[in-house]
Design an enzyme around this catalytic site. Structure first.
Site, PDB file in Angstrom:
ATOM      1  CD  GLU A  18      46.671  -8.690  47.773  1.00 28.34           C
ATOM      2  OE1 GLU A  18      46.796  -9.906  47.974  1.00 28.34           O
ATOM      3  OE2 GLU A  18      46.738  -8.173  46.642  1.00 28.34           O
ATOM      4  N   GLY A  71      41.903 -27.604  41.870  1.00 30.94           N
ATOM      5  CA  GLY A  71      43.031 -26.726  41.535  1.00 30.94           C
ATOM      6  C   GLY A  71      44.353 -27.451  41.743  1.00 30.94           C
ATOM      7  CB  CYS A  91      46.090  -8.050  42.412  1.00 30.03           C
ATOM      8  SG  CYS A  91      45.835  -7.983  40.650  1.00 30.03           S
ATOM      9  CE  LYS A 128      39.972 -24.192  40.964  1.00 29.69           C
ATOM     10  NZ  LYS A 128      39.084 -23.283  41.757  1.00 29.69           N
ATOM     11  N   PRO A 146      41.842 -26.501  46.729  1.00 29.87           N
ATOM     12  CG  PRO A 146      41.807 -26.242  49.024  1.00 29.87           C
ATOM     13  CD  PRO A 146      41.079 -25.849  47.783  1.00 29.87           C
ATOM     14  N   GLY A 173      35.474 -26.283  40.539  1.00 23.68           N
ATOM     15  CA  GLY A 173      35.784 -27.047  41.755  1.00 23.68           C
ATOM     16  C   GLY A 173      36.554 -26.227  42.770  1.00 23.68           C
ATOM     17  CD  GLU A 185      50.693 -11.826  36.357  1.00 23.16           C
ATOM     18  OE1 GLU A 185      50.826 -10.907  37.185  1.00 23.16           O
ATOM     19  OE2 GLU A 185      51.311 -11.863  35.286  1.00 23.16           O
TER      20      GLU A 185
HETATM   21  P1  NAD Z   1      43.473 -17.867  46.101  1.00 26.63           P
HETATM   22  O1  NAD Z   1      44.924 -17.992  45.918  1.00 26.63           O
HETATM   23  O2  NAD Z   1      42.858 -18.412  47.329  1.00 26.63           O
HETATM   24  O3  NAD Z   1      42.682 -18.550  44.896  1.00 26.63           O
HETATM   25  C1  NAD Z   1      42.993 -18.320  43.546  1.00 26.63           C
HETATM   26  C2  NAD Z   1      42.683 -19.571  42.748  1.00 26.63           C
HETATM   27  O4  NAD Z   1      43.513 -20.632  43.207  1.00 26.63           O
HETATM   28  C3  NAD Z   1      41.239 -20.072  42.897  1.00 26.63           C
HETATM   29  O5  NAD Z   1      40.814 -20.625  41.678  1.00 26.63           O
HETATM   30  C4  NAD Z   1      41.384 -21.159  43.939  1.00 26.63           C
HETATM   31  O6  NAD Z   1      40.374 -22.133  43.847  1.00 26.63           O
HETATM   32  C5  NAD Z   1      42.725 -21.753  43.564  1.00 26.63           C
HETATM   33  N1  NAD Z   1      43.400 -22.472  44.654  1.00 26.63           N
HETATM   34  C6  NAD Z   1      43.266 -22.295  45.996  1.00 26.63           C
HETATM   35  N2  NAD Z   1      44.033 -23.191  46.657  1.00 26.63           N
HETATM   36  C7  NAD Z   1      44.673 -23.936  45.729  1.00 26.63           C
HETATM   37  C8  NAD Z   1      45.622 -24.996  45.795  1.00 26.63           C
HETATM   38  N3  NAD Z   1      46.056 -25.474  46.956  1.00 26.63           N
HETATM   39  N4  NAD Z   1      46.083 -25.508  44.627  1.00 26.63           N
HETATM   40  C9  NAD Z   1      45.655 -25.036  43.438  1.00 26.63           C
HETATM   41  N5  NAD Z   1      44.751 -24.034  43.321  1.00 26.63           N
HETATM   42  C10 NAD Z   1      44.271 -23.476  44.453  1.00 26.63           C
HETATM   43  O7  NAD Z   1      43.188 -16.335  45.933  1.00 26.63           O
HETATM   44  P2  NAD Z   1      41.794 -15.598  45.991  1.00 26.63           P
HETATM   45  O8  NAD Z   1      41.469 -15.321  47.412  1.00 26.63           O
HETATM   46  O9  NAD Z   1      40.794 -16.328  45.179  1.00 26.63           O
HETATM   47  O10 NAD Z   1      42.145 -14.252  45.178  1.00 26.63           O
HETATM   48  C11 NAD Z   1      42.650 -13.131  45.786  1.00 26.63           C
HETATM   49  C12 NAD Z   1      44.153 -13.052  45.624  1.00 26.63           C
HETATM   50  O11 NAD Z   1      44.540 -13.072  44.256  1.00 26.63           O
HETATM   51  C13 NAD Z   1      44.719 -11.782  46.148  1.00 26.63           C
HETATM   52  O12 NAD Z   1      45.855 -12.061  46.915  1.00 26.63           O
HETATM   53  C14 NAD Z   1      45.105 -10.990  44.914  1.00 26.63           C
HETATM   54  O13 NAD Z   1      46.092 -10.045  45.033  1.00 26.63           O
HETATM   55  C15 NAD Z   1      45.474 -12.046  43.977  1.00 26.63           C
HETATM   56  N6  NAD Z   1      45.320 -11.578  42.613  1.00 26.63           N
HETATM   57  C16 NAD Z   1      46.448 -11.287  41.870  1.00 26.63           C
HETATM   58  C17 NAD Z   1      46.333 -10.820  40.579  1.00 26.63           C
HETATM   59  C18 NAD Z   1      47.521 -10.492  39.730  1.00 26.63           C
HETATM   60  O14 NAD Z   1      47.369 -10.379  38.534  1.00 26.63           O
HETATM   61  N7  NAD Z   1      48.686 -10.349  40.272  1.00 26.63           N
HETATM   62  C19 NAD Z   1      45.082 -10.657  40.031  1.00 26.63           C
HETATM   63  C20 NAD Z   1      43.973 -10.953  40.803  1.00 26.63           C
HETATM   64  C21 NAD Z   1      44.121 -11.423  42.089  1.00 26.63           C
END
Ligand code: NAD
Length: 462
Positions: free
Chosen positions: A369, A207, A279, A170, A204, A201, A245
């Site tokens: 962040e 995912g 990140c 996803k 929330p 998709g 991650e």
């Molecule tokens: P996010 O957590 O909002 O979304 C990440 C993914 O999770 C997306 O695919 C999103 O659709 C999904 N998601 C959102 N809500 C969900 C839920 N309730 N249940 C299941 N899946 C859900 O993050 P973002 O804004 O897309 O990305 C930025 C963040 O990601 C930053 O905080 C960044 O540091 C982090 N990041 C970490 C790494 C790492 O390797 N540590 C790498 C890249 C990004």
């Protein structure tokens, strides 16, 4: 831009269960460039069933054959490198040369590394009177963010497939076209049907359905700490494996003996790259009080040079998040040296490269962040204080240390609570384990450490 109207499930593009769609927007000009289906729990259910059905065959495929398939996948990514770069640029907004070198280039390296590891890894070992088999964990639910759209996918899918797992992906809603392109590459590389499945998709909805699905054996998530905590809780309650991650707030520690100009310039470039949406970016620069004003001047000049050259951030939502962080920095008393919250352009989700000086460790911009092109420069009096400040956040993903002698930098790096440290600008290594201490995550990606996340052991005693 090319967009599929279906989900890639069981080796074919199938119509989505529902009629809702997600608009994909180019962050440079705010134009809609495509629409993809907004998956539901029904789509996730179909995809998980396909992955489950494909699991016994793929898990039993000899690792050398899995390696050949991964090498074929790598070759398709190489052949379609230009298209990948253009797609990432269109939906993420990063400048094309960066997309070519990093967004397309790094996944090729990582896919290649797992083709090699699948062929060479010891999936069976002897321990005294036991034979230990390293077996695939099963069906993997992979949830990825938008900031390195293809890298995040390949860093999960390649080791999972190398291990003999099957996958349902996803991807982030902001960058689904790159994920669809990856599914096309999987098909072109002739991987068996159901081994890799894609459901686009909303987080929330699709995912969450994937994270909660009882027939998923391992959830591998990259994204924000807020969502990661929730996914970790769901996985814990179901007693299933989880890899997280998450966010970071990495420190770039410049020790007094370092080449200051080099350390500052590389540090600024690190934060501005990908418009700060990395990140592991070194968003806190720690400078000794004796060199502080010189460093601020150098950083300001370096950041100003980026001016128009960096791309936008990914979305209007992200732009307003970053802006409010910059405003908070000003309100809390940090000195704005370059940039600021105003938009540098009429159109597109652009943020000016921004540098703050006189940032104290307790300020919001030093703790949270930001995920935008914003650097905070913090002063330290002595090494002990530098260690305290560097370790003084809830995160621990990456960092950097600069000193005249490597040994001095290494000694300091060993005191940092973080998963990676670059010494005097050390290069990215696609085989080195990547992952966080503290709230930056659980588990490791890349190289053999990334592969073991997708394996479980079975010991036979003789
Ligand atoms: P996010 O957590 O909002 O979304 C990440 C993914 O999770 C997306 O695919 C999103 O659709 C999904 N998601 C959102 N809500 C969900 C839920 N309730 N249940 C299941 N899946 C859900 O993050 P973002 O804004 O897309 O990305 C930025 C963040 O990601 C930053 O905080 C960044 O540091 C982090 N990041 C970490 C790494 C790492 O390797 N540590 C790498 C890249 C990004």
């Amino acid at each position: 831009m090319k967009a599929h109207h279906g989900m890639y499930i069981g080796g074919e593009w199938r119509p989505a269960a529902g009629a809702d769609t997600i608009e994909v927007v180019n962050p440079v000009d705010e134009q809609v460039i495509g629409r993809v289906p907004a998956g539901t729990s029904a789509d996730v259910g179909h995809a998980v069933r396909a992955a489950r059905a494909a699991l016994p065959g793929w898990a039993a495929t000899p690792p050398t054959e899995r390696a050949e398939k991964l090498a074929a996948l790598r070759d398709v990514l190489v052949a379609r490198k230009e298209e990948i770069a253009e797609t990432v640029t269109a939906e993420l907004g990063s400048p094309l040369p960066f997309s070519q070198a990093v967004h397309a280039g790094v996944p090729i390296l990582v896919a290649g590394s797992y083709a090699e590891l699948a062929a060479t890894y010891a999936f069976e070992e002897k321990v005294g009177n036991s034979t230990v088999y390293h077996e695939p964990v099963g069906v993997v639910g992979a949830i990825t963010p938008w900031n390195y759209p293809l890298h995040q996918i390949v860093a999960k899918v390649a080791p999972a497939l190398a291990a003999g797992c099957t996958v349902v992906l996803k991807p982030a809603e902001d960058t689904p076209l790159t994920a669809q392109l990856f599914a096309e590459a999987v098909a072109e590389a002739d991987l068996p049907a159901g081994v890799f499945n894609l459901v686009t998709g909303l987080g929330p909805v699709a995912g969450q359905a994937l994270a909660e699905h009882p027939d998923v054996d391992l959830v591998s998530f990259t994204g924000s700490t807020t969502v990661g905590r929730r996914i970790g809780g769901t996985a814990g309650a179901a007693v299933k494996r989880v890899a997280l991650e998450l966010g970071g707030k990495s420190a770039n520690v410049i020790l007094p003996s370092a080449d200051l100009a080099k350390a500052v310039n590389v540090g600024v470039a690190n934060v501005m790259s990908n418009s700060g949406q990395t990140c592991s970016a070194w968003t806190r620069m720690l400078v000794h009080t004796s060199q502080y004003e010189e460093a601020v001047g150098l950083a300001a000049a370096a950041a100003a040079k980026y001016g128009d050259r960096i791309g936008p951030v990914v979305s209007a939502k992200q732009r307003s998040r970053v802006r409010s962080c910059i405003e908070k920095g000003i309100v809390e008393g940090a000195r704005l040296v370059v940039g600021g919250p105003e938009s540098p352009r009429e159109q597109g989700y652009f943020i000016s490269p921004t540098v703050f000086a006189d940032v104290t460790p307790d300020m919001t911009i030093a703790q949270e962040e930001i995920f935008g092109p914003v650097l905070s420069i913090i002063r330290y009096e002595d090494e002990e204080e530098a260690v305290r400040i560097a370790n003084g956040t809830v995160y621990g993903l990456a960092g950097a240390v600069w000193a005249a002698e490597e040994a001095e930098a290494v000694a300091f790096a060993r005191r940092l609570d973080t998963g990676q440290v670059d010494i005097n600008g050390g290069r990215f290594n696609p085989l080195a384990p990547f992952g966080g201490y503290k709230q930056s995550g659980v588990g490791r990606e890349l190289g053999s450490h990334g592969l073991t996340e997708y394996l479980q052991t079975k010991s036979l005693q003789f």
